[in-house]
Design an enzyme around this catalytic site. Structure first.
Site, PDB file in Angstrom:
ATOM      1  CE  LYS A 186     -34.975  27.353 -67.814  1.00  0.00           C
ATOM      2  NZ  LYS A 186     -35.390  25.952 -68.150  1.00  0.00           N
ATOM      3  CG  ASP A 244     -24.641  32.402 -56.524  1.00  0.00           C
ATOM      4  OD1 ASP A 244     -23.496  32.384 -56.026  1.00  0.00           O
ATOM      5  OD2 ASP A 244     -25.672  32.220 -55.854  1.00  0.00           O
TER       6      ASP A 244
HETATM    7  C1  IPM Z   1     -21.002  34.514 -54.153  1.00  0.00           C
HETATM    8  C2  IPM Z   1     -21.979  34.639 -53.010  1.00  0.00           C
HETATM    9  C3  IPM Z   1     -22.697  35.966 -53.112  1.00  0.00           C
HETATM   10  C4  IPM Z   1     -23.562  35.914 -54.365  1.00  0.00           C
HETATM   11  C5  IPM Z   1     -23.543  36.396 -51.906  1.00  0.00           C
HETATM   12  C6  IPM Z   1     -22.794  36.299 -50.621  1.00  0.00           C
HETATM   13  C7  IPM Z   1     -24.040  37.787 -52.102  1.00  0.00           C
HETATM   14  O1  IPM Z   1     -22.837  33.551 -52.957  1.00  0.00           O
HETATM   15  O2  IPM Z   1     -20.125  35.373 -54.306  1.00  0.00           O
HETATM   16  O3  IPM Z   1     -21.091  33.529 -54.904  1.00  0.00           O
HETATM   17  O4  IPM Z   1     -24.678  35.342 -54.349  1.00  0.00           O
HETATM   18  O5  IPM Z   1     -23.127  36.460 -55.368  1.00  0.00           O
HETATM   19 MN    MN Z   2     -22.339  32.006 -54.391  1.00  0.00          MN
END
Ligand code: IPM
Ligand code: MN
Ligand code: NAD
Length: 373
Positions: A186, A244
């Protein structure tokens, strides 16, 4: 002798980890390579037993193992109060310095293309590797959490950007011609993204001049991943938060989160940085999906993402490329339609009636057959 630390975690984590591990004795029977396994706790299970989401002893074991095989952590019963179950996984990522999270998005079987919520003609052929920076950005840094104020500084340093960009470059160079790399950020808003874009560009110009690098704003990429998914084939390189979100979106493309594996490495695959004691990459392997509390305890979870994570572990941590491919082919055979010569055994998330065990046993039988056991 490869040493694996197994952290099944919570809810469906232990259900799918238990099934995926049944493949290892088959690999041993075929190759003679004996794996040593140590099981321990992380997440809610560790909170219940030790009042902490991961203990110092387990963190130490993580840094000593050749690979960590992880299920999933979390569940509504533990809430979000710190330390919550998920913080255990984050502490492991930081401690192991596994800064490159590889999240491939492809159809584990061609026969699943029709099950995607996206039109077949648009999604067919989607095949990208999303590389998510895994140890920096808004996830880490000095957080402030007060009654009426919260802050997660979204920071990136040159070192953090360079090392993950090099993993993307090295992976792009593994094919001939090299695959394209799309870096998502971004840069129109975030200072950390502007630094990201500049340093990624520098790394590619200097170290990977043969690789075509393009930049795309993460919000429009999120949209175009749906409208033109194959346009991003190759590598998508992005930061922790965008990675993510975009990797769960990739689960939507293939029709189920239950299909997508991941590998978190401490250096480029096959490189010197982050090597383990057996000459592979030090890594943690876990599905993209979470602990799915809505279906846990019923034997309904799709084991494929965990099984494909095991295949990634064989490939990247143990250099067992042939065996990794056999596991992937066995999964495809089990998912394929009968018309296409497959077994068409599928769990509920894929519109089938099979349970975790039935699907997993079918994969084991196929692996056995392919290894001529
Ligand atoms: C992932 C999960 C994790 C993240 C969480 C559970 C900490 O969503 O591995 O994608 O946000 O990285
Ligand atoms: Mn995740
Ligand atoms: P989720 O990924 O657990 O589930 C989202 C949806 O996908 C649910 O409907 C679930 O039933 C389905 N699903 C996921 N995996 C499946 C599988 N293998 N087979 C069939 N269906 C599957 O996401 P969520 O519900 O937002 O999160 C639940 C918990 O998991 C939260 O506590 C979250 O923090 C945690 N989580 C952990 C990890 C991890 O440990 N790596 C990753 C993501 C989420």
């Amino acid at each position: 002798m490869p040493h694996i630390l197994v952290l099944p975690g919570d809810h469906i984590g232990p259900e799918v980890v238990h099934e995926a591990l049944k493949l290892l004795p088959l690999i041993t029977a075929s190759t003679g390579v004996e794996f040593t396994l140590d099981h321990d706790l992380c997440g809610g299970a560790s909170l219940d037993a030790h009042n902490d989401s991961v203990t110092e002893a387990v963190l130490k074991k993580c840094t000593e193992a050749d690979a960590v095989f992880f299920g999933s952590a979390g569940g509504p019963e533990w809430g979000t109060r710190q330390p919550n179950p998920e913080s255990g996984l984050l502490r492991i990522r930081a401690m192991m310095e596994i800064f490159a999270n590889l999240r491939p998005c492809y159809f584990a079987s061609e026969a699943l293309v029709g099950r995607s919520p996206i039109k077949e003609e648009i999604v067919r052929g989607v095949d990208f590797m999303l590389i998510r920076e895994n140890c920096g950005g808004a996830y880490f840094g000095k957080k402030i959490e007060q009654e009426d104020y919260g802050c997660d500084p979204w920071e990136y340093s040159r070192k953090e950007i360079e090392r993950v960009a090099r993993v993307a470059g090295a992976l792009a160079m593994q094919t001939s011609p090299p695959t394209q790399v799309t870096s998502a950020d971004k840069a129109n808003v975030l200072a950390s993204s502007r630094v990201w874009r500049r340093i990624v560009t520098e790394v590619f110009e200097r170290e990977f001049p043969e690789v075509k690098l393009q930049h795309q704003l993460a919000d429009s990429l999120a949209m175009m991943m749906i409208t033109q998914p194959t346009r991003w084939n190759g590598i998508i390189l992005t930061d922790n938060t965008f990675g993510d979100i975009l990797s769960d979106e990739a689960g939507g493309l293939t029709g189920s989160l239950g299909l997508l594996p991941s590998a978190s490495l401490a250096g480029p695959p096959g490189g010197k940085l982050g090597q383990n004691s057996v000459g592979g990459a030090r890594g943690l392997y876990e599905p993209v999906h979470g602990s799915a509390p809505d279906i846990s305890g019923k034997g309904l979870a799709n084991p494929v993402a965990q099984v494909l994570s095991l295949a990634m572990m064989l490939r990247y941590s143990f250099n067992m490329h042939k065996e990794a491919e056999i596991v992937e082919k066995a999964v495809a055979k089990v998912l394929d339609t009968k018309e296409a010569g497959g077994l068409e055994i599928r769990t509920g998330d894929l519109g089938g009636k099979a349970g975790t065990k039935e699907m997993s046993e079918a994969i084991q039988s196929e692996v056995k057959r392919m290894l001529a056991l």
